[in-house]
Design a protein around this motif. Structure first.
Motif, PDB file in Angstrom:
ATOM      1  N   MET A  98       1.057  -8.392   9.123  1.00 36.43           N
ATOM      2  CA  MET A  98       0.560  -7.663   7.952  1.00 36.43           C
ATOM      3  C   MET A  98       0.713  -8.462   6.668  1.00 36.43           C
ATOM      4  N   ILE A  99      -0.083  -8.093   5.679  1.00 42.44           N
ATOM      5  CA  ILE A  99       0.174  -8.421   4.285  1.00 42.44           C
ATOM      6  C   ILE A  99       0.564  -7.123   3.593  1.00 42.44           C
ATOM      7  N   LYS A 100       1.673  -7.182   2.849  1.00 44.93           N
ATOM      8  CA  LYS A 100       2.180  -6.029   2.126  1.00 44.93           C
ATOM      9  C   LYS A 100       2.634  -6.483   0.735  1.00 44.93           C
ATOM     10  N   GLY A 101       2.735  -5.518  -0.168  1.00 49.15           N
ATOM     11  CA  GLY A 101       3.225  -5.842  -1.497  1.00 49.15           C
ATOM     12  C   GLY A 101       2.291  -5.480  -2.618  1.00 49.15           C
ATOM     13  N   GLY A 102       1.166  -4.804  -2.282  1.00 49.81           N
ATOM     14  CA  GLY A 102       0.268  -4.367  -3.331  1.00 49.81           C
ATOM     15  C   GLY A 102       0.938  -3.419  -4.319  1.00 49.81           C
ATOM     16  N   GLY A 103       1.959  -2.728  -3.849  1.00 48.54           N
ATOM     17  CA  GLY A 103       2.732  -1.832  -4.718  1.00 48.54           C
ATOM     18  C   GLY A 103       3.965  -2.480  -5.310  1.00 48.54           C
ATOM     19  N   ALA A 104       4.115  -3.788  -5.123  1.00 43.74           N
ATOM     20  CA  ALA A 104       5.199  -4.599  -5.703  1.00 43.74           C
ATOM     21  C   ALA A 104       6.575  -4.281  -5.119  1.00 43.74           C
ATOM     22  N   ALA A 105       6.612  -3.641  -3.936  1.00 46.40           N
ATOM     23  CA  ALA A 105       7.903  -3.284  -3.334  1.00 46.40           C
ATOM     24  C   ALA A 105       8.210  -4.120  -2.092  1.00 46.40           C
ATOM     25  N   LEU A 106       7.565  -5.292  -1.950  1.00 48.59           N
ATOM     26  CA  LEU A 106       7.629  -6.043  -0.700  1.00 48.59           C
ATOM     27  C   LEU A 106       9.041  -6.464  -0.295  1.00 48.59           C
ATOM     28  N   THR A 107       9.890  -6.814  -1.259  1.00 49.68           N
ATOM     29  CA  THR A 107      11.228  -7.281  -0.891  1.00 49.68           C
ATOM     30  C   THR A 107      12.040  -6.160  -0.259  1.00 49.68           C
ATOM     31  N   ARG A 108      12.071  -5.021  -0.904  1.00 48.59           N
ATOM     32  CA  ARG A 108      12.830  -3.906  -0.335  1.00 48.59           C
ATOM     33  C   ARG A 108      12.177  -3.384   0.940  1.00 48.59           C
ATOM     34  N   PRO A 138       0.743 -10.981  -2.131  1.00 44.10           N
ATOM     35  CA  PRO A 138       1.811 -10.836  -3.118  1.00 44.10           C
ATOM     36  C   PRO A 138       3.023 -11.699  -2.738  1.00 44.10           C
ATOM     37  N   VAL A 139       3.603 -12.315  -3.744  1.00 42.08           N
ATOM     38  CA  VAL A 139       4.812 -13.111  -3.553  1.00 42.08           C
ATOM     39  C   VAL A 139       5.755 -12.780  -4.711  1.00 42.08           C
ATOM     40  N   THR A 159      -5.139 -19.862  -5.042  1.00 45.54           N
ATOM     41  CA  THR A 159      -5.052 -19.659  -6.484  1.00 45.54           C
ATOM     42  C   THR A 159      -4.075 -18.513  -6.744  1.00 45.54           C
ATOM     43  N   ALA A 160      -2.965 -18.819  -7.412  1.00 46.87           N
ATOM     44  CA  ALA A 160      -1.919 -17.828  -7.670  1.00 46.87           C
ATOM     45  C   ALA A 160      -1.931 -17.421  -9.136  1.00 46.87           C
ATOM     46  N   ASP A 180       0.067 -13.069  -7.234  1.00 49.92           N
ATOM     47  CA  ASP A 180      -0.963 -12.668  -6.284  1.00 49.92           C
ATOM     48  C   ASP A 180      -1.807 -13.891  -5.982  1.00 49.92           C
ATOM     49  N   VAL A 181      -1.918 -14.233  -4.695  1.00 51.75           N
ATOM     50  CA  VAL A 181      -2.539 -15.489  -4.279  1.00 51.75           C
ATOM     51  C   VAL A 181      -3.827 -15.210  -3.520  1.00 51.75           C
ATOM     52  N   THR A 182      -4.919 -15.791  -3.995  1.00 50.88           N
ATOM     53  CA  THR A 182      -6.210 -15.664  -3.324  1.00 50.88           C
ATOM     54  C   THR A 182      -6.628 -17.012  -2.749  1.00 50.88           C
TER      55      THR A 182
END
Length: 234
Positions: A98-108, A138-139, A159-160, A180-182
């Motif tokens: 998966m890619i996750k982190g659109g809600g900015a909570a990826l670390t937790r 998201p990173v 591109t970040a 956010d990297v495209t």
């Protein structure tokens, strides 16, 4: 007779949110993620909150929502293991990566996922992809490393950009920033995740390969499609 009105994306999210209850046992502490699809799951869970002891939350927003429904929220350090983790995804592929982190909570989210015996991913069908990377990756990064990490992604063809909120860099629950990297096609998610995680200044990369889904509940116009990723190779 006229054809049935197609379900909206929000209705598909509500459908899988309710379906996830079937994967929740009684008397457990569970992990709960963040986002619009998860919010539908929380609404459904609130009607049966007595079936669980409580939850470990992946974000301050989810914690507030759970407490508003009278669901006890545990600190991750209070719980040795979670029976299941329920969360959405921005993209999921046929291997459960998966890619996750659109809600900015990826670390937790990744921390809570690592504590769970099973990861139940709930999505609408728009999130299903053959190769990860269409959704901006998201990173979460430590701010002082931002420009160097942007250059490292550029060397890979990506591109970040710093994610902004109200014209300023968004600050995560952990006090860090999001890139956010495209422009990436992530064909080997486990190797990519390991590589980026090793870059100094990266807190978490939003590729969930080492904590991939065990099962995906995908909302479609025909109903909930259940896709299992259990078996050899997990």
């Amino acid at each position: 007779m006229s054809a049935a009105t197609p379900m909206t994306q929000d209705e598909l999210k509500a459908l899988v949110g309710r379906a996830a209850l079937e994967h929740i046992g009684h008397g457990h502490i569970i992990g709960i993620g963040t986002g619009s699809t998860v919010n539908h799951f929380i609404e459904a869970l609130a009607q049966q909150r007595e079936r669980i002891v409580g939850a470990v939350s992946s974000s301050e927003a989810t914690t507030q929502r759970l407490r508003a429904h009278g669901i006890r929220v545990f600190d991750a350090n209070e719980v040795e293991e979670l029976a299941v983790y329920v969360d959405g995804a921005d993209e999921i592929d046929p291997r459960g990566f998966m890619i996750k982190g659109g809600g900015a909570a990826l670390t937790r989210e990744k921390i809570v996922a690592a504590q769970a015996r099973r990861f139940v991913c709930i999505v609408d069908q728009s999130k299903w992809v053959q190769t990860l990377g269409r959704f901006p990756l998201p990173v979460e990064v430590i701010p002082m490393a931002t420009q160097r990490i942007i250059r490292q992604f550029a060397a890979l063809g990506g591109t970040a950009r710093v994610r902004l909120r109200d014209g300023a860099p968004l600050v995560t629950d952990n006090g860090q920033h999001i890139l956010d990297v495209t422009g990436l096609a992530i064909t080997d998610p486990p190797a990519f995740e390991s590589m980026v995680n090793d870059w100094p200044g990266v807190v978490t990369v939003g590729v969930f390969a080492h904590q991939r889904a065990h099962v995906c509940l995908m909302g479609t116009p025909e109903g909930v499609r259940t896709i299992s990723f259990d078996g050899p190779g997990r």
